[in-house]
Design an enzyme around this catalytic site. Structure first.
Site, short mmCIF file in Angstrom:
data_model
loop_
_atom_site.label_atom_id
_atom_site.label_comp_id
_atom_site.label_asym_id
_atom_site.label_seq_id
_atom_site.Cartn_x
_atom_site.Cartn_y
_atom_site.Cartn_z
N ILE A 171 0.86 -1.18 0.12
CA ILE A 171 -0.03 -0.07 0.13
C ILE A 171 0.87 1.26 0.01
CG2 ILE A 171 -1.66 1.27 1.38
CD1 ILE A 171 -2.90 -1.15 2.03
N GLU A 172 2.05 1.28 0.74
CA GLU A 172 2.69 2.21 0.93
C GLU A 172 3.53 2.90 -0.14
OE1 GLU A 172 5.08 1.66 4.37
OE2 GLU A 172 6.31 0.12 3.36
N LYS A 220 8.21 -22.16 -10.96
CA LYS A 220 6.69 -21.40 -11.13
C LYS A 220 6.79 -20.06 -11.54
CE LYS A 220 4.39 -24.85 -9.91
NZ LYS A 220 3.58 -25.81 -10.67
N CYS A 267 35.90 5.25 13.71
CA CYS A 267 34.89 6.00 14.59
C CYS A 267 34.95 5.43 15.96
CB CYS A 267 33.59 5.84 13.93
SG CYS A 267 32.70 7.23 14.42
N GLU A 294 30.18 9.62 26.10
CA GLU A 294 29.10 8.98 25.74
C GLU A 294 28.75 7.87 26.62
OE1 GLU A 294 29.21 7.40 21.68
OE2 GLU A 294 27.42 6.45 21.71
N HIS A 337 34.83 7.33 8.88
CA HIS A 337 34.35 5.98 8.20
C HIS A 337 34.78 5.86 6.78
CE1 HIS A 337 31.38 5.06 11.45
NE2 HIS A 337 30.79 6.33 11.45
N GLU A 339 35.46 3.28 5.50
CA GLU A 339 34.86 1.98 4.61
C GLU A 339 33.88 2.82 3.74
OE1 GLU A 339 34.47 2.95 7.67
OE2 GLU A 339 32.28 2.74 8.43
N1 GLN Z 1 29.19 6.98 19.08
C1 GLN Z 1 30.22 7.47 18.88
C2 GLN Z 1 29.74 9.14 18.39
O1 GLN Z 1 29.14 9.27 18.33
C3 GLN Z 1 30.87 6.73 17.29
C4 GLN Z 1 30.01 6.93 16.17
C5 GLN Z 1 30.23 5.82 14.98
O2 GLN Z 1 30.89 5.03 15.29
N2 GLN Z 1 29.68 6.23 13.78
O3 GLN Z 1 30.90 9.75 18.08
#
Ligand code: GLN
Length: 556
Positions: free
Chosen positions: A157-158, A196, A390, A414, A524, A526
């Site tokens: 539907i969406e 099928k 990160c 954190e 990041h 990657e």
């Molecule tokens: N939690 C960590 C921060 O906010 C690392 C974030 C992450 O790995 N993308 O900085």
């Protein structure tokens, strides 16, 4: 004023039928790669029918990895496939969700932009969807082809407003400029020993009800489709026989473009769209596949994360490890460790030591964080090559502060807001942020590489400056910089917003002075790796890990 007529961009829409997870993203990316290798300028976008404004606030267990673009959009992981296949960046125009579309419409309504009219799905939502389809074209006047993947399954539907918008769009720009590819599942019923076609027929029927007629039927199947089955699909799904394209399960996703090419899919698309016929040179791609298929040896990589049970949670990380291994003609065996389990496992050291190197990926929250600190410590103390990404870098800093500087209670803000040693602390500009969603330090930032002799600098080929993508809130706390440096932690990558105020620079990459390869980054990397262009840090990690293992006389 120039009188050159505006170029007509061609559009390819990819829908999916019968079941989800058929690989619409891979199919779209593969079509993109083939057209790019015909010399066309291609972009890909995804329209997702769910109501989140973007996947940024979703748990990775829900939606897999959150992929980040250079311009800071938090997006679906399919954009990672687009980038890896096309080896070119996506942007925030590459992804729109229903939530984002509705948000735009509702904001306009609140601003009085509809002049008191009734705001409705048709035409207002569908108009906004058409704007989303035009956005990448407006952003890049040189574009030849835009591929638009419609998320979800036909019949949802969406998804209806999106399909209606595609119908209107096709009507407006004309059929010669639009191709519709429908990817359907063709099941093999083992008990009956039969393939099928009925579910595919029904999904095409659903499309027809909305006024959409597929031009190509992409058939995802585990068994080869014989001529009779293809004829049946052709007749009942109303596509020419040659437009029934068989997509058998492939050993690697990177084979898919070549499977399509064998059926001259790209040539048929070009014919249908009246694009100039050009040879599609896939020699580079074939070479890359040869490396994938014929590794000379293997390498074992430990991945210490917390969303390990879902394959897709670390998609770009595992991809980047694979790309780097292939570049060294190796096959990567990735040992995935669930952080919380590792913390409780008395055998954890022995288990991690089975690997030739350790990668600690990004993440959020306290759960499993200590396992990342443990992994960083083990790598540091036993000279095991290490790459932290990160949160992986933050864990490496916490380990260093606790066990080298002797600050036993060191932590990241954190995980513990009251720690006496917040070696990872909240950035000034983040202190006032309350809202979730798009509020982290997001997207590409430049990073200077001041230490020419560092492993970091060498990995990046001696460049003075690079850019990497980010998605984080806290950051290395500069108060601890001197103490760390004196004890052997080098700051090899820095973000310098103001050259006159070096004290305001942010630590982006660290490495250990006396270690074969211990590099960690706040970014990041990657997200920027592709099989034809592996990321330098991953490549360096695998290279050192393999060399060390050979020196130690270890086998695969
Ligand atoms: N939690 C960590 C921060 O906010 C690392 C974030 C992450 O790995 N993308 O900085």
């Amino acid at each position: 004023m120039s009188t050159t007529p505006a170029k007509t961009v061609k559009h390819i829409f990819v829908t999916g039928g019968v079941v989800s997870s058929l690989g619409k993203g891979i199919a779209s990316a593969s079509i993109g790669r083939l057209l790019k290798n015909m010399g066309l300028k291609v972009a890909i976008q995804k329209l997702d029918p769910y109501l989140n404004v973007d996947p940024g606030t979703m748990n990775p267990f829900q939606h897999g990895e959150v992929f980040v673009t250079d311009d800071g959009a938090e997006t679906d992981l399919d954009l990672g496939h687009y980038e890896r296949f096309l080896n070119q960046p996506c942007s925030r125009h590459s992804t729109y969700t229903s939530g984002r579309i509705y948000q735009t419409v509702i904001n306009k309504e609140r601003a009085g932009d509809y002049h008191g009219g009734t705001v409705q799905v048709i035409p207002h939502i569908t108009d906004e969807i058409k704007q989303a389809i035009r956005a990448p074209v407006r952003a890049d006047p040189d574009l030849d082809v835009l591929i638009t993947e419609i998320g979800g399954t036909v019949g949802d539907i969406e998804g209806l407003p999106f399909l209606e918008a595609v119908r209107q769009f096709q009507h407006e720009v004309g059929r010669d400029h639009v191709v519709l590819c429908h990817l359907a599942y063709i099941p093999f019923i083992r008990a009956a020993g039969e393939i099928k076609t009925k579910p595919a027929q029904h999904s095409v029927q659903k499309l027809r009800e909305i006024g959409l007629m597929p031009d190509f039927l992409l058939c995802r199947s585990e068994k080869k489709l014989d001529k009779g089955i293809k004829e049946k699909l052709s007749l009942f799904c109303n596509v020419p026989l040659a437009h029934v394209i068989e997509l058998l399960d492939a050993k690697t996703i990177y084979e898919v473009p070549l499977n399509m090419q064998r059926q001259r899919f790209e040539g048929q698309i070009a014919e249908r769209l009246r694009l100039p016929q050009a040879t599609c040179d896939m020699r580079d791609w074939k070479l890359m596949l040869q490396h994938i298929r014929n590794p000379k040896d293997s390498i074992t990589v430990a991945l210490v994360g917390k969303y390990i049970s879902l394959q897709d949670s670390y998609k770009s990380v595992t991809e980047a490890i694979d790309h780097a291994a292939w570049a060294h003609r190796l096959k990567a065996n990735i040992l995935r460790f669930e952080g919380e389990e590792l913390e409780k496992d008395p055998q954890w050291r022995r288990k991690l030591h089975k690997a030739d190197c350790i990668v600690v990926p990004g993440g959020f929250g306290k759960r499993g964080f200590e396992s990342k600190v443990m992994a960083a410590r083990l790598a540091r103390e036993s000279n095991l090559p290490f790459l932290g990404l990160c949160l992986g870098m933050q864990a490496a800093v916490v380990d260093f502060a606790r066990h080298v500087l002797g600050l036993k209670e060191a932590h990241s803000w954190e995980m513990d807001e009251k720690t006496p040693h917040p070696v990872i602390s909240l950035m000034e500009e983040q202190k006032a942020v309350i809202a979730l969603g798009g509020t982290m330090r997001l997207g590409a930032f430049p990073c200077q590489l001041p230490r020419k002799t560092s492993r970091t600098s060498k990995a990046y080929g001696g460049k003075d400056e690079i850019t990497e993508r980010h998605r984080h809130r806290p950051q290395f706390n500069n108060t601890y910089r001197k103490a760390c440096e004196d004890a052997g932690l080098l700051f090899t990558g820095l973000y310098v917003p103001d050259a006159n105020k070096p004290e305001e620079s942010l630590v982006e990459i660290i490495e250990l002075r006396d270690h074969p390869f211990f590099v960690a980054t706040q970014a990041h990397p990657e997200f920027k790796s592709s099989p034809v262009d592996p990321h330098p840090l991953f490549k360096a990690l695998i290279g050192v890990a393999y060399r060390l293992r050979q020196q130690q006389g270890g086998g695969a």
